[in-house]
Design an enzyme around this catalytic site. Sequence first.
Site, short mmCIF file in Angstrom:
data_model
loop_
_atom_site.label_atom_id
_atom_site.label_comp_id
_atom_site.label_asym_id
_atom_site.label_seq_id
_atom_site.Cartn_x
_atom_site.Cartn_y
_atom_site.Cartn_z
N GLU A 49 -2.55 -8.03 8.40
CA GLU A 49 -2.70 -8.05 9.85
C GLU A 49 -3.94 -8.88 10.14
OE1 GLU A 49 -2.99 -4.24 11.80
OE2 GLU A 49 -3.21 -5.20 13.75
N LYS A 83 -10.98 -2.36 7.41
CA LYS A 83 -11.43 -3.46 8.28
C LYS A 83 -12.17 -2.93 9.50
CE LYS A 83 -7.34 -5.35 7.87
NZ LYS A 83 -6.14 -6.17 8.06
N ARG A 122 -3.51 2.34 -3.40
CA ARG A 122 -4.46 1.35 -2.92
C ARG A 122 -5.74 1.42 -3.74
NH1 ARG A 122 -4.51 1.27 2.58
NH2 ARG A 122 -6.57 0.44 2.85
#
Length: 548
Positions: A30, A266, A256
């Site tokens: 994204e 982020k 992850r």
Amino acid sequence: MNSDNFIEDIIVSDLETNKITTVITRFPPEPNGYLHIGHAKSISINFGIKEKFSGKCNLRFDDTNPVKEDLEYVDSIKEDIRWLGYTWDQELYASDYFDKTYAAAITLIKKGLAYVCDLSAEEIRETRGTLTEPGKESPYRNRSIDTNLELFINMKEGAYPDGSKVLRAKIDMSSPNINMRDPVIYRILRATHHRTGDDWLIYPMYDFAHPIGDAIEHVTHSICTLEFENHRPLYDWVTENCGFDKPYPQQIEFARLNMKNTVMSKRYLKKLVDDGFVTGWDDPRMPTLSGMRERGYPALAIREFCSRIGVAKANSEVDSDLLEFCVREHLNKHADRVMAIEKPLKVIIENIAPDQYFDFYVDNNPNSPSLNKHDVRLRREIYIDDSDFSLCPPPKYHRLFEGGMVRLKGAYVLKHLKTIMTNDNTKIDHLVCEYLPDTAPGESNSSIKVKGVIQWVSVFDALDIVLHKYESLLTDPKGGITNFNERLNANSLEVILNAKAEPFALTGGSDCGFQFMRMGYYKLDPNSGDSLIFRRIVSLKDKFNTKM
Ligand code: ATP
Ligand code: MG
């Protein structure tokens, strides 16, 4: 199957059984921030599969949330992937498919599988139920297909305010999987999109847009992180009901990457930038790929790290020492050696005349097959490091002390004669020493026994440099501190002025920086101008190895 990579096992089997002929993956960032080391893991999995199986990997920007997305992020993401050495087959955007995504929504409505719901976001949340209780059906759930079509088209045309209506998939409000309880798939949002501008007033939700993008691109294996495991039934439901051809893309989840003392979200990284705690997304302390590049981490070391941590199905925390280990291992092979001094202590070598000098040739890198050498010049006045001389040496001290001897790296043995204090007698001003003739490597007295070898720089030639040393930006929560601001490490940057280095640090060398002997790996900040700031890439100490 016997590999330690369960994703590759699945692919091998799908190829062997002819379920697929070419493997196609995608990396779907994204564009709402810069990539971090966690993304490197996803990149290395997706592009690694492309390379290993001669497949394809697309770069697909997941730009379904216009509020947070920006072109600056798109550009940085592309730069970072290229820097890691990967090439994508196609550069695509979820927004490329807004027409097709809209058409898929219409298909669902026509099949009676989606409806326009007027409940507020809060009411939807309240009626969703819990893990132990089923959800409540929306009063709008049984609108007719025609009504739904009309309302949805009106949503698109701007007939209703933001947030007043949504399109929901009509699945099962009592499903044990909450994601299947009539999830929202479209919302009304008046926001200018960085690519489609003001064309759209409705935007698809990630869970709807993502499988559609995958299906349109014929992605065979859609690899994502474990949080999406519970979304897989919805992913499959979308590809199966929106009229796409088989074989449907297959979602596979992996754990992850989490790292000690490292924030990998982020949202928080953006906060560090916005609050001015760092100089930008590419601050050398940031766990972003651009920060690591600035700092001097070689791309290949990051790739090696990703390959060493492998692909796991269970969440765990990787020690950041392993990343440093990979960086150090790469630099040890490739970085030229240079002598530098962190805290200079002047030494006058009495038996060298003021205009006299000796040239020595030292290996640029003893580990490199080319065995290139460069010149270092010994003169009457040199700097050694303050820590390499002791007035009261502890037992087994192998460096210089009063009356003692030490070898100057690549050159002569040095013998201490006198210690000269400053006028106020509070600290050492300089040392007076002599060199022992013929003791340089290869000379007749070179076998003379001295235990210590220290680096040195001639005063006349020395570069004035500044050192920047880094520690992690965050400390792990201690004593129950979980507040982000309290975790910030106020000492993450240490600036050392008045350091010295031999001229080769400027003229010489490898692109990857230098090993400042006995100090660490350093790289010149290309924007530091005359002040010659050298950034420490990584220390020499190998915390990782000592634990093994
Ligand atoms: P963040 O929480 O940092 O915003 P994200 O998952 O929202 O991360 P995306 O841009 O959506 O960020 O991620 C792109 C791809 O990278 C996704 O497939 C995602 O699963 C993967 N990814 C993100 N963070 C990690 C991580 N820590 N480890 C492995 N893969 C990750
Ligand atoms: Mg995301």
